[in-house]
Scaffold this motif. Sequence first.
Motif, PDB file in Angstrom:
ATOM      1  N   GLY A 163       0.782  -1.229   0.000  1.00  0.00           N
ATOM      2  CA  GLY A 163       0.000   0.000   0.000  1.00  0.00           C
ATOM      3  C   GLY A 163       0.812   1.276   0.000  1.00  0.00           C
ATOM      4  O   GLY A 163       0.251   2.350   0.187  1.00  0.00           O
ATOM      5  N   ASN A 164       2.122   1.200  -0.219  1.00  0.00           N
ATOM      6  CA  ASN A 164       2.959   2.400  -0.235  1.00  0.00           C
ATOM      7  C   ASN A 164       3.072   2.963  -1.652  1.00  0.00           C
ATOM      8  O   ASN A 164       2.835   2.254  -2.638  1.00  0.00           O
ATOM      9  N   HIS A 165       3.483   4.213  -1.754  1.00  0.00           N
ATOM     10  CA  HIS A 165       3.668   4.860  -3.045  1.00  0.00           C
ATOM     11  C   HIS A 165       4.926   4.321  -3.723  1.00  0.00           C
ATOM     12  O   HIS A 165       5.799   3.730  -3.078  1.00  0.00           O
ATOM     13  N   VAL A 166       5.040   4.548  -5.028  1.00  0.00           N
ATOM     14  CA  VAL A 166       6.237   4.147  -5.778  1.00  0.00           C
ATOM     15  C   VAL A 166       7.255   5.279  -5.684  1.00  0.00           C
ATOM     16  O   VAL A 166       6.961   6.420  -6.030  1.00  0.00           O
ATOM     17  N   LEU A 167       8.444   4.938  -5.219  1.00  0.00           N
ATOM     18  CA  LEU A 167       9.523   5.914  -5.097  1.00  0.00           C
ATOM     19  C   LEU A 167      10.401   5.892  -6.340  1.00  0.00           C
ATOM     20  O   LEU A 167      10.388   4.928  -7.107  1.00  0.00           O
ATOM     21  N   LYS A 168      11.190   6.945  -6.514  1.00  0.00           N
ATOM     22  CA  LYS A 168      12.105   7.022  -7.657  1.00  0.00           C
ATOM     23  C   LYS A 168      13.104   5.887  -7.628  1.00  0.00           C
ATOM     24  O   LYS A 168      13.467   5.340  -8.678  1.00  0.00           O
ATOM     25  N   ASP A 210       6.689  10.577 -22.068  1.00  0.00           N
ATOM     26  CA  ASP A 210       5.727  11.686 -22.141  1.00  0.00           C
ATOM     27  C   ASP A 210       4.508  11.488 -21.243  1.00  0.00           C
ATOM     28  O   ASP A 210       3.404  11.908 -21.586  1.00  0.00           O
ATOM     29  N   THR A 211       4.693  10.853 -20.091  1.00  0.00           N
ATOM     30  CA  THR A 211       3.602  10.714 -19.129  1.00  0.00           C
ATOM     31  C   THR A 211       3.428  12.048 -18.409  1.00  0.00           C
ATOM     32  O   THR A 211       4.363  12.546 -17.796  1.00  0.00           O
ATOM     33  N   PRO A 212       2.238  12.644 -18.461  1.00  0.00           N
ATOM     34  CA  PRO A 212       2.040  13.932 -17.782  1.00  0.00           C
ATOM     35  C   PRO A 212       1.864  13.767 -16.269  1.00  0.00           C
ATOM     36  O   PRO A 212       1.692  12.662 -15.766  1.00  0.00           O
ATOM     37  N   GLU A 213       1.898  14.887 -15.589  1.00  0.00           N
ATOM     38  CA  GLU A 213       1.687  14.901 -14.140  1.00  0.00           C
ATOM     39  C   GLU A 213       0.212  14.655 -13.835  1.00  0.00           C
ATOM     40  O   GLU A 213      -0.671  15.072 -14.572  1.00  0.00           O
ATOM     41  N   HIS A 214      -0.067  13.961 -12.729  1.00  0.00           N
ATOM     42  CA  HIS A 214      -1.423  13.639 -12.262  1.00  0.00           C
ATOM     43  C   HIS A 214      -2.215  12.824 -13.293  1.00  0.00           C
ATOM     44  O   HIS A 214      -3.406  13.012 -13.466  1.00  0.00           O
ATOM     45  N   GLN A 215      -1.537  11.896 -13.948  1.00  0.00           N
ATOM     46  CA  GLN A 215      -2.153  11.022 -14.942  1.00  0.00           C
ATOM     47  C   GLN A 215      -2.269   9.617 -14.362  1.00  0.00           C
ATOM     48  O   GLN A 215      -1.375   9.164 -13.657  1.00  0.00           O
ATOM     49  N   SER A 266       5.746  14.495 -13.948  1.00  0.00           N
ATOM     50  CA  SER A 266       5.812  14.072 -15.341  1.00  0.00           C
ATOM     51  C   SER A 266       7.098  13.282 -15.564  1.00  0.00           C
ATOM     52  O   SER A 266       7.977  13.235 -14.702  1.00  0.00           O
ATOM     53  N   THR A 267       7.215  12.661 -16.723  1.00  0.00           N
ATOM     54  CA  THR A 267       8.400  11.858 -17.040  1.00  0.00           C
ATOM     55  C   THR A 267       9.661  12.720 -17.014  1.00  0.00           C
ATOM     56  O   THR A 267      10.701  12.297 -16.497  1.00  0.00           O
ATOM     57  N   MET A 268       9.575  13.925 -17.543  1.00  0.00           N
ATOM     58  CA  MET A 268      10.746  14.813 -17.573  1.00  0.00           C
ATOM     59  C   MET A 268      11.159  15.225 -16.162  1.00  0.00           C
ATOM     60  O   MET A 268      12.346  15.263 -15.851  1.00  0.00           O
ATOM     61  N   ASP A 269      10.193  15.532 -15.295  1.00  0.00           N
ATOM     62  CA  ASP A 269      10.513  15.933 -13.925  1.00  0.00           C
ATOM     63  C   ASP A 269      11.042  14.760 -13.104  1.00  0.00           C
ATOM     64  O   ASP A 269      11.818  14.956 -12.167  1.00  0.00           O
ATOM     65  N   THR A 270      10.616  13.551 -13.439  1.00  0.00           N
ATOM     66  CA  THR A 270      11.027  12.367 -12.693  1.00  0.00           C
ATOM     67  C   THR A 270      12.529  12.133 -12.787  1.00  0.00           C
ATOM     68  O   THR A 270      13.157  11.693 -11.828  1.00  0.00           O
ATOM     69  N   ILE A 317       8.580  10.643  -4.283  1.00  0.00           N
ATOM     70  CA  ILE A 317       7.442   9.845  -4.749  1.00  0.00           C
ATOM     71  C   ILE A 317       7.208  10.120  -6.231  1.00  0.00           C
ATOM     72  O   ILE A 317       7.132  11.273  -6.655  1.00  0.00           O
ATOM     73  N   VAL A 318       7.087   9.033  -7.012  1.00  0.00           N
ATOM     74  CA  VAL A 318       6.844   9.141  -8.447  1.00  0.00           C
ATOM     75  C   VAL A 318       5.385   8.849  -8.770  1.00  0.00           C
ATOM     76  O   VAL A 318       4.775   9.518  -9.584  1.00  0.00           O
ATOM     77  N   VAL A 319       4.813   7.809  -8.102  1.00  0.00           N
ATOM     78  CA  VAL A 319       3.427   7.410  -8.355  1.00  0.00           C
ATOM     79  C   VAL A 319       2.698   7.305  -7.025  1.00  0.00           C
ATOM     80  O   VAL A 319       3.160   6.612  -6.114  1.00  0.00           O
ATOM     81  N   PHE A 320       1.570   7.997  -6.920  1.00  0.00           N
ATOM     82  CA  PHE A 320       0.720   7.876  -5.735  1.00  0.00           C
ATOM     83  C   PHE A 320      -0.099   6.601  -5.843  1.00  0.00           C
ATOM     84  O   PHE A 320      -0.727   6.334  -6.865  1.00  0.00           O
TER      85      PHE A 320
END
Length: 180
Positions: A110-115, A124-129, A149-153, A161-164
């Motif tokens: 149940g934890n978020h995905v970390l970098k 090209d995955t956008p933020e909050h997608q 987003s992918t670029m910010d990651t 945190i990369v994915v909630f």
Amino acid sequence: MRPLTEDESKAVFEKLANYVGKNLVHLVDRQDEAHCFRLHRDRVYYVSEASMRLGISVSRSNLISLGTCLGKFSKSGKFKLHITSLDYLAQYAKYKVWVKPNGEMPFLYGNHVLKAHLGRITEDTPEHQGVVVYNMNDIPLGFGVTARSTMDTRKLDPTAIVVFHQADVGEYLRDEDTLF
């Protein structure tokens, strides 16, 4: 079991479109067999029309489930996807995230995905997608929403945190009493 109203349909399709994008058409207009969305006890089911016709003969009080539960409406009217919709989300997902083997168990708890746990991410995955989370063997583990987003990651530190987390297959064990 009844058809969705216009407002309910809009809420369901907006949530699904966040994960599958234009592939939502494939859920609605299937080539093999006609399927429809039905509401029963605040839960939305994706069911074939042949099964739905057979289910009409069962009274509402005796009917527990029919088809695949995609999610449920909260008391405030918001729609929340359940882990049971993962098969359809994974099949038609527009954006995907793969986690390394050392990140599978934290996500399944149940934890978020970390970098540090990120193996790959769709370009090209956008933020909050909405994204579907896979392990490195392409087995879907759950789904979530991107934090960046992918670029910010690429610029983040390993503990960011990369994915909630939204849902994972570990919920079948953790929430087995309330899931169905």
